[in-house]
Enzyme design. Structure first.
Site, short mmCIF file in Angstrom:
data_model
loop_
_atom_site.label_atom_id
_atom_site.label_comp_id
_atom_site.label_asym_id
_atom_site.label_seq_id
_atom_site.Cartn_x
_atom_site.Cartn_y
_atom_site.Cartn_z
CD GLU A 1 81.82 -8.61 83.28
OE1 GLU A 1 82.61 -9.36 82.63
OE2 GLU A 1 81.41 -8.90 84.42
CG ASN B 1 95.38 -3.58 89.01
OD1 ASN B 1 96.25 -3.72 89.88
ND2 ASN B 1 95.32 -2.51 88.23
CB SER C 1 82.56 -12.23 90.72
OG SER C 1 82.39 -10.98 91.35
CG HIS D 1 79.80 -8.88 87.52
ND1 HIS D 1 81.12 -9.07 87.13
CD2 HIS D 1 79.74 -9.30 88.82
CE1 HIS D 1 81.81 -9.54 88.14
NE2 HIS D 1 80.99 -9.71 89.18
#
Length: 316
Positions: free
Chosen positions: A263, A182, A154, A294
């Site tokens: 996620e 990103n 993460s 996640h």
């Protein structure tokens, strides 16, 4: 979707219990290379003493794996040490596990100033700590400054890649698990702002001004060329519930839904980063499981998958 994901990241998926008391940790190098065992060190830094949990290499080897924590990093323990079986996974391997404690919402970066939204007294200087102060301290125990790997999940996924990209003399392998890779994506900076305000009321502008050199330096899409030739393990799951998702009651269902959303965002950004590396002709080992949210148990599974690649790169 970014806003939903931002809110999800700050839920106590990566640990949120109150700190607990510990016995006084070791605070001075003993100029030896321990063979196996566990210790807690207090390491001097520009931020003040930093606790570091260490599991020494089984046979006294010099290689080390830095396991970085998530957005809600606690001040008492690194979550890898209690949310996963990381210590057991590497118990018989000749590599030292290095688990820094603290750094909530830090992105393991050197900030430009202390956060002005929560009364922070000391400016985060985590990159300096992880690449200068901590390696110098561990060298006193026989741990190499130049034969290390970094792994993050993460928040710390992009940090692990950045540390390795910009400090190639120190790291021989890097892993990102479910990391937002990103930072150019529309709305990502504001999503990060929301995450950090909720996780400790930290101000992203204190970390780095918008699109400043300091900000761009932390963007995986920008530093990607520096990863050429570095062995990497990069993963993110689909967000669909899997074997580790067993929500109980409305609270559990809510947490699982949030873990699904974040996620998905991690997977989309990781896929974008994969495309960036492919364009540059840079290779990495990827894993995109068809199920997984996640949450820590999936990162435990990914650590096990990354393990042989890490050990191979370190010669451990």
């Amino acid at each position: 979707m970014l806003a939903v994901g931002a809110a999800a990241l700050v839920l106590p998926l990566a640990a949120g219990a109150a700190p607990t008391a510990f016995a006084a940790p070791v605070s001075a190098p003993v100029l030896r290379a321990p063979a196996g065992g566990y210790e807690e060190l207090m390491v001097p830094s520009k931020m003040g003493p930093v606790k570091v949990q260490v599991q020494w290499a089984r046979h006294g080897g010099t290689a080390a794996l830095y396991l970085l924590d998530g957005l809600r990093a606690r001040d008492d323990r690194n979550a890898w040490s209690f949310e996963t079986n990381a210590l057991e996974q590497f118990a018989n391997d000749n590599v030292t596990l290095v688990m820094p404690v603290g750094g909530q919402s830090s992105w393991y970066a050197d900030w430009t100033s202390a956060s002005n939204t929560n009364g922070q007294k000391t400016t985060y200087k985590w990159e300096t700590f992880l690449t200068e102060e901590l390696p110098a301290f561990l060298e006193g125990y026989g741990v190499s400054r130049t034969n290390n790997a970094a792994l993050g999940l993460s928040m710390s996924g992009p940090a692990a890649l950045r540390l390795a990209a910009l400090h190639r003399d120190q790291f021989k392998h890097a892993s990102s698990l479910s990391g937002p890779l990103n930072w150019n994506a529309p709305g990502m900076r504001e999503a990060i702002r929301v995450m950090m305000l909720d996780a400790g009321r930290f101000n992203v502008d204190s970390m780095a001004a918008p699109w400043s050199p300091a900000w761009l330096r932390m963007d995986p899409m920008v530093f990607a060329p520096e990863l050429r030739g570095l062995p990497m393990y990069i993963s993110a799951a689909s967000g669909l519930p899997g074997q580790h998702d067993r929500p109980a009651g409305l609270g559990g269902a809510y947490n699982t839904a949030n873990a699904m959303g974040i996620e998905v965002i991690s997977m989309v950004s990781t896929r974008a980063f994969q495309s960036r590396l492919n364009t540059l002709g840079i290779n990495a080992v990827y894993d995109f499981p068809s199920n997984g949210t996640h949450s820590w148990k999936y990162w435990e599974d990914q650590l096990w998958k990354a393990r042989p690649h890490i050990l191979n790169a370190l010669g451990a």
